[in-house]
Design a protein around this motif. Sequence first.
Motif, PDB file in Angstrom:
ATOM      1  N   LYS A 143       8.956 -33.650   5.137  1.00 40.62           N
ATOM      2  CA  LYS A 143      10.010 -32.714   5.514  1.00 40.62           C
ATOM      3  C   LYS A 143      11.230 -32.843   4.605  1.00 40.62           C
ATOM      4  CE  LYS A 143       8.697 -32.390  10.394  1.00 40.62           C
ATOM      5  NZ  LYS A 143       9.131 -32.589  11.801  1.00 40.62           N
ATOM      6  N   CYS A 153       6.755 -24.082   8.628  1.00 38.66           N
ATOM      7  CA  CYS A 153       8.131 -23.581   8.544  1.00 38.66           C
ATOM      8  C   CYS A 153       8.059 -22.071   8.352  1.00 38.66           C
ATOM      9  CB  CYS A 153       8.893 -24.243   7.395  1.00 38.66           C
ATOM     10  SG  CYS A 153      10.657 -23.808   7.381  1.00 38.66           S
ATOM     11  N   SER A 155      10.002 -19.607   9.090  1.00 42.81           N
ATOM     12  CA  SER A 155      11.173 -18.895   8.579  1.00 42.81           C
ATOM     13  C   SER A 155      11.222 -18.894   7.062  1.00 42.81           C
ATOM     14  CB  SER A 155      12.458 -19.522   9.135  1.00 42.81           C
ATOM     15  OG  SER A 155      12.509 -19.407  10.528  1.00 42.81           O
ATOM     16  N   TYR A 156      10.787 -20.015   6.452  1.00 44.16           N
ATOM     17  CA  TYR A 156      10.795 -20.093   4.988  1.00 44.16           C
ATOM     18  C   TYR A 156       9.867 -19.028   4.398  1.00 44.16           C
ATOM     19  CZ  TYR A 156       9.989 -21.690   0.219  1.00 44.16           C
ATOM     20  OH  TYR A 156       9.863 -21.738  -1.152  1.00 44.16           O
ATOM     21  N   LYS A 242      18.955 -19.121   1.738  1.00 40.85           N
ATOM     22  CA  LYS A 242      18.102 -19.537   2.849  1.00 40.85           C
ATOM     23  C   LYS A 242      16.865 -20.266   2.346  1.00 40.85           C
ATOM     24  CE  LYS A 242      16.062 -17.899   7.183  1.00 40.85           C
ATOM     25  NZ  LYS A 242      15.916 -16.736   8.096  1.00 40.85           N
ATOM     26  N   ARG A 245      17.987 -23.674   1.361  1.00 39.02           N
ATOM     27  CA  ARG A 245      18.291 -24.487   2.533  1.00 39.02           C
ATOM     28  C   ARG A 245      17.014 -25.022   3.191  1.00 39.02           C
ATOM     29  NH1 ARG A 245      22.402 -25.392   6.258  1.00 39.02           N
ATOM     30  NH2 ARG A 245      21.829 -25.386   8.472  1.00 39.02           N
ATOM     31  N   LEU A 246      16.024 -24.140   3.366  1.00 35.65           N
ATOM     32  CA  LEU A 246      14.785 -24.541   4.032  1.00 35.65           C
ATOM     33  C   LEU A 246      13.814 -25.252   3.089  1.00 35.65           C
ATOM     34  CD1 LEU A 246      14.118 -21.321   6.180  1.00 35.65           C
ATOM     35  CD2 LEU A 246      15.217 -23.457   6.903  1.00 35.65           C
ATOM     36  N   LEU A 359      16.391 -28.647  10.486  1.00 37.00           N
ATOM     37  CA  LEU A 359      15.332 -27.929   9.767  1.00 37.00           C
ATOM     38  C   LEU A 359      14.223 -27.509  10.726  1.00 37.00           C
ATOM     39  CD1 LEU A 359      13.983 -27.085   7.013  1.00 37.00           C
ATOM     40  CD2 LEU A 359      12.837 -29.302   7.092  1.00 37.00           C
ATOM     41  N   GLU A 362      15.460 -24.482  12.650  1.00 35.03           N
ATOM     42  CA  GLU A 362      15.624 -23.258  11.866  1.00 35.03           C
ATOM     43  C   GLU A 362      14.291 -22.730  11.347  1.00 35.03           C
ATOM     44  OE1 GLU A 362      18.665 -23.364   8.908  1.00 35.03           O
ATOM     45  OE2 GLU A 362      20.196 -24.091  10.314  1.00 35.03           O
ATOM     46  N   CYS A 363      13.320 -23.613  11.170  1.00 33.89           N
ATOM     47  CA  CYS A 363      12.002 -23.170  10.720  1.00 33.89           C
ATOM     48  C   CYS A 363      11.320 -22.272  11.742  1.00 33.89           C
ATOM     49  CB  CYS A 363      11.109 -24.385  10.428  1.00 33.89           C
ATOM     50  SG  CYS A 363      11.373 -25.127   8.806  1.00 33.89           S
TER      51      CYS A 363
END
Length: 397
Positions: A143, A153, A155-156, A242, A245-246, A359, A362-363
């Motif tokens: 991670k 993840c 969102s990525y 973004k 960040r991810l 993380l 947000e993922c």
Amino acid sequence: MVSFFQILFIICLTRTVITTFHSNENLVAVVQLFRHGHRTPVTFYTNDPYSDKIYWGGLGEGQLTGEGKRQQYRLGQFTRERYGGWLPQKYDKSIFYARTTDVERTHMSALSNLYGLYPATTDDIWHPFSDWHPIPVHTADPKVFNTFPSFSCKSYYIERSNYLARNESLAINEKYTKLYRYISQNSGENVTSLREVHNVYDCLAAEHSIGLPLPKWAKHIYPQPLSDLDALYFDSFSHTVKLQRLGTGTLLFEILKYFDDMTRDPTSSQKFQMFSGHDYNIAGVLNSLGAFNPPRSVPFASSIYFELRKNRNNTYYVNAWFKEQSKLKGIRIKGCEIDCPLDEVKHRLSKILIDVKTLDLECQENSQFISTVAKEFYDAFNEEFNSKSKSDKQKKI
């Protein structure tokens, strides 16, 4: 005409810069990231004349070659020369710590690098005909430092799909339609995007760098414009804040947290930490630092050094350097001066920095696709990861 005194002044100035550049008197801690050394292609294109293992000493796909080992050995020697006098000659677990992704070529690269950095001396010598000795290399938290972000993840990959579906990205494919057709006709691959271009370029680069003659058709497009297109491919992994960040935010968070801890107590951790990784890692970090514009291919054994230094007035600042082949260049972190105050570095990267716990949250955030094209990109990623996962399981059986 340049006078003797002008030449003398330039020589003296150069020597002063070199002396200052190599000065380690105010050095507190160092973090090094590097790409593994030269490897065999991960996947050969259909018409590749060098797909037989005979050309690679019997090595399989994606394996570190002898040249890759030598590249890493030389990088280790460079690091030793650069930090000599500050980093002890003898390995000490309280001073040095190495991590790697869980991939054979990065493990082997780390070991080759450490041979150059820490050749055995005195009582470390255990074999009469060798100055190699084993030094621990630890698998990094995926991670924080991984080959690519996990597909878990979500969102990525939605964000990357949305970026690829934007007009600016789609325009690249439209611009190079004729080139894609030319590569397809000669490689035997169906090239319709930067991803397929990367697969062909990766083979050509690996083969050319060890002296294998490239096919005549390839000489018209290699290294340019393929190198530029390959750079755009890697830019797509971390083009937006973004994605940064991810994708690389946890690594940068850990590095700056480590630097923070070292300002409070220089004995709280090892003073040199190393990460052995991939082109994705180097490109992502450079992009996050604002040092990947224009994008460029990341050569084998490229390295980033982060240095924490202390001023005479007891304030801390960060130097960052990028080494590719024989070139070493300073990085201006998000436009900051080369000697960038630690607090300023944290401020300029604040939108990117993220801890592992955040993380995870947000993922899994609900993100929307900007178009049906974006959803198609995402579905393709999903299919690719499922296929790879199935293949990995079969290899283990």
